[in-house]
Design an enzyme around this catalytic site. Structure first.
Site, PDB file in Angstrom:
ATOM      1  N   TYR A  24      -7.221 -17.943  -5.346  1.00 57.39           N
ATOM      2  CA  TYR A  24      -6.634 -19.251  -5.029  1.00 57.39           C
ATOM      3  C   TYR A  24      -7.594 -20.385  -5.399  1.00 57.39           C
ATOM      4  O   TYR A  24      -7.944 -21.219  -4.570  1.00 57.39           O
ATOM      5  CB  TYR A  24      -6.249 -19.306  -3.541  1.00 57.39           C
ATOM      6  CG  TYR A  24      -5.156 -18.307  -3.220  1.00 57.39           C
ATOM      7  CD1 TYR A  24      -3.821 -18.662  -3.359  1.00 57.39           C
ATOM      8  CD2 TYR A  24      -5.445 -17.011  -2.826  1.00 57.39           C
ATOM      9  CE1 TYR A  24      -2.803 -17.741  -3.113  1.00 57.39           C
ATOM     10  CE2 TYR A  24      -4.443 -16.081  -2.581  1.00 57.39           C
ATOM     11  CZ  TYR A  24      -3.121 -16.464  -2.724  1.00 57.39           C
ATOM     12  OH  TYR A  24      -2.127 -15.548  -2.492  1.00 57.39           O
ATOM     13  N   TYR A 152       2.515 -12.278   5.821  1.00 54.85           N
ATOM     14  CA  TYR A 152       1.835 -12.217   4.517  1.00 54.85           C
ATOM     15  C   TYR A 152       1.693 -10.743   4.143  1.00 54.85           C
ATOM     16  O   TYR A 152       1.170  -9.945   4.919  1.00 54.85           O
ATOM     17  CB  TYR A 152       0.445 -12.874   4.569  1.00 54.85           C
ATOM     18  CG  TYR A 152      -0.269 -12.701   3.245  1.00 54.85           C
ATOM     19  CD1 TYR A 152       0.009 -13.535   2.169  1.00 54.85           C
ATOM     20  CD2 TYR A 152      -1.166 -11.663   3.048  1.00 54.85           C
ATOM     21  CE1 TYR A 152      -0.594 -13.338   0.935  1.00 54.85           C
ATOM     22  CE2 TYR A 152      -1.767 -11.457   1.822  1.00 54.85           C
ATOM     23  CZ  TYR A 152      -1.484 -12.298   0.770  1.00 54.85           C
ATOM     24  OH  TYR A 152      -2.072 -12.093  -0.456  1.00 54.85           O
ATOM     25  N   ASP A 253       3.039  -3.035   7.813  1.00 56.96           N
ATOM     26  CA  ASP A 253       1.932  -3.355   6.910  1.00 56.96           C
ATOM     27  C   ASP A 253       0.660  -3.396   7.760  1.00 56.96           C
ATOM     28  O   ASP A 253       0.380  -4.379   8.446  1.00 56.96           O
ATOM     29  CB  ASP A 253       2.219  -4.716   6.243  1.00 56.96           C
ATOM     30  CG  ASP A 253       1.059  -5.203   5.387  1.00 56.96           C
ATOM     31  OD1 ASP A 253      -0.030  -4.612   5.466  1.00 56.96           O
ATOM     32  OD2 ASP A 253       1.257  -6.193   4.662  1.00 56.96           O
ATOM     33  N   LYS A 282      -7.574  -2.109   2.446  1.00 56.65           N
ATOM     34  CA  LYS A 282      -8.784  -2.785   2.923  1.00 56.65           C
ATOM     35  C   LYS A 282      -9.858  -1.825   3.455  1.00 56.65           C
ATOM     36  O   LYS A 282     -10.679  -1.340   2.702  1.00 56.65           O
ATOM     37  CB  LYS A 282      -8.392  -3.820   3.973  1.00 56.65           C
ATOM     38  CG  LYS A 282      -7.622  -5.006   3.358  1.00 56.65           C
ATOM     39  CD  LYS A 282      -7.505  -6.124   4.353  1.00 56.65           C
ATOM     40  CE  LYS A 282      -6.643  -7.274   3.869  1.00 56.65           C
ATOM     41  NZ  LYS A 282      -7.350  -8.214   3.022  1.00 56.65           N
TER      42      LYS A 282
HETATM   43  N1  PMP Z   1      -0.908  -7.173   3.567  1.00 52.29           N
HETATM   44  C1  PMP Z   1      -1.749  -7.764   4.418  1.00 52.29           C
HETATM   45  C2  PMP Z   1      -1.397  -7.805   5.883  1.00 52.29           C
HETATM   46  C3  PMP Z   1      -2.948  -8.325   3.962  1.00 52.29           C
HETATM   47  O1  PMP Z   1      -3.777  -8.936   4.837  1.00 52.29           O
HETATM   48  C4  PMP Z   1      -3.247  -8.247   2.582  1.00 52.29           C
HETATM   49  C5  PMP Z   1      -4.541  -8.835   2.017  1.00 52.29           C
HETATM   50  N2  PMP Z   1      -4.966 -10.004   2.565  1.00 52.29           N
HETATM   51  C6  PMP Z   1      -2.346  -7.619   1.721  1.00 52.29           C
HETATM   52  C7  PMP Z   1      -1.194  -7.087   2.242  1.00 52.29           C
HETATM   53  C8  PMP Z   1      -2.622  -7.496   0.252  1.00 52.29           C
HETATM   54  O2  PMP Z   1      -3.677  -6.636  -0.003  1.00 52.29           O
HETATM   55  P1  PMP Z   1      -4.537  -6.782  -1.354  1.00 52.29           P
HETATM   56  O3  PMP Z   1      -5.209  -8.115  -1.293  1.00 52.29           O
HETATM   57  O4  PMP Z   1      -5.483  -5.620  -1.313  1.00 52.29           O
HETATM   58  O5  PMP Z   1      -3.578  -6.671  -2.490  1.00 52.29           O
END
Ligand code: PMP
Length: 433
Positions: A24, A152, A253, A282
């Protein structure tokens, strides 16, 4: 001709400024980047030798800190066997072991694992699993998703379409994204019984749209990038029941919340429920390499594999990367060998005690903590450049956004470093007033 291998810090920082997109970021108006040359334990070392205590775990991932001997050893051992091999028609012990471990650790209903290479792709895979499931069992009309406002789920197209379409980071792509259904995010706080208003909103949406809905997708308990909001486990529990009632799949997620961050190994455990599909990423490799996983139930696997294609239609080049899988196995070993629950409680109590000193500040709207996550929500947006300079002056690495100053430190952080981190955060916020 540039001497690429003997560049001074000034030179490579200039190359970075001239050519490299950061998350970003603007290429026309680049902000000053902090040059990190190494990291060990909870400390990042800058090019000039300055050390910073890391308050971010590189965005939820470096739970064991940096340069961990056990993770290094796992990487070295795997490197001497093979760092990568294709996964089509071939398998290897690192992936098979990781799959078995994830199935054993997650709720019992989750039995099949797709190993991919980033959180966003894990979400794409989850969405495709849900869509291909309904397609395969003859319910081709179930193609839409229901997501929460302030949610998100990643930066790729399928994932972007499930992020908040108004306040989210991707609204300028709305015209080309599939149109999904959004419900206000739950207002009921963590620990409370879900409010009638919250339940009415989600119930109405499911009642109205269930025939076209393939799945509901949520970040369980913690909405991360959409505001660092912690919400009710009771809401999640009742959402599970609604999904069953209306025959809609439930995707969790857990990319940010997985592997202990909220005080449970997975956040769904706060509600004692299982999703039909779970995304992990992560902290899966302790932040060493990009790796993600999407788990699903037998019902979904059987539906897909008995359907028209007979196979699940996804297969990235770096699927099941052995190096990343070996490190993930070592990271899970480390976590489970530690008294991680007591450790997260220790971190939570220090965060609560120390960050509470920010609550009386006139610029502060709210202070909240859950597990190894501490959030100071301000009344107005932070001035990033100014507050970041203060953090660095005080010897800590933080990355606030919008109104949120938040920390999710590595689990190995000691009491003294954590106290210093929190006191520096509170002092910087106070100085910004
Ligand atoms: N889902 C959630 C809840 C996240 O926090 C993130 C990353 N911030 C993602 C999906 C996307 O993961 P990545 O950045 O490894 O593509």
């Amino acid at each position: 001709m540039s001497d690429y291998h003997n560049a001074t810090t000034e030179q490579w920082l200039q190359w970075d400024k001239d050519h490299i997109w950061h998350p970003y970021s603007s290429m026309l108006n680049p902000v000053e980047m902090i040059p990190v040359v190494s990291a060990k334990g909870v400390r990042l070392t800058l090019a000039d030798g300055t050390e910073l205590i890391d308050g971010m775990s590189s965005w939820w991932s470096a739970i064991h800190g940096y340069n961990h001997p056990a993770l290094n050893a796992a990487a070295t051992a795997q490197l001497s066997d093979m760092s990568h091999v294709m996964f089509g028609g071939i398998t290897h012990p690192a992936a098979a072991t990781l799959g078995k471990r994830l199935v054993d650790l997650t709720p019992a209903a989750l039995t099949k694992v797709f190993i991919s290479d980033s959180g966003s792709v894990a979400v794409e895979v989850a969405i495709k699993m849900a869509l291909q499931y309904w397609y395969s069992i003859g319910k081709q009309h179930k193609t839409r998703l229901l997501a929460l406002r302030n949610g998100y789920h990643g930066d790729t197209f399928g994932a972007m379409a499930t992020c908040d379409p108004v306040t989210g980071m991707h609204h300028l792509f709305n015209k080309v994204l599939p149109s999904h259904i959004f419900v206000e995010s739950p207002r009921t706080a963590f620990g409370d019984t879900a409010s009638d208003a919250d339940m009415a909103a989600i119930t109405t949406a499911l009642k109205e749209h269930h025939q076209e809905l393939a799945a509901v997708i949520v970040e369980p308990i913690v909405q991360g990038a959409g505001g660092m909001k912690f919400y009710s486990g009771d809401y999640l529990r009742r959402l599970r029941a609604l999904c069953d009632e209306y025959d809609v799949l439930l995707i969790h997620d857990e990319i940010a919340t997985g592997f202990g961050r909220t005080g449970k190994l997975f956040a769904c455990e706060h509600a004692e429920i299982s999703p039909d599909i779970m995304c992990l990423g992560k902290a899966l490799t302790g932040g060493y390499l990009s790796l993600a996983a999407t788990l699903c139930s037998d019902r979904i696997a059987e539906g897909i594999c008995n359907g028209e294609a007979g196979v699940f239609m996804h297969g990235p080049t770096f699927m099941g990367n052995p190096l990343a899988c070996s490190i993930a196995n070592a990271s899970i070993d480390l976590l489970l060998a530690s008294d991680w629950q007591a450790n997260i409680q220790r971190i939570e109590s220090i965060l609560r005690e120390e960050l509470s000193h920010a609550a009386p500040l006139s610029s502060v709207a709210n202070v909240r903590c859950l597990g190894a996550i501490g959030v100071i929500e301000l009344k107005d947006n932070v001035d990033m450049t100014s507050i970041q300079a203060r953090f660095i002056d005080k010897g800590i690495w933080m990355r606030p956004f919008g109104k949120l100053v938040y920390t999710m430190p590595p689990y190995i952080i000691g009491d003294q470093d954590l106290t210093q981190l929190c006191r520096s955060i509170v002092a910087a916020v106070a100085e910004e007033e």
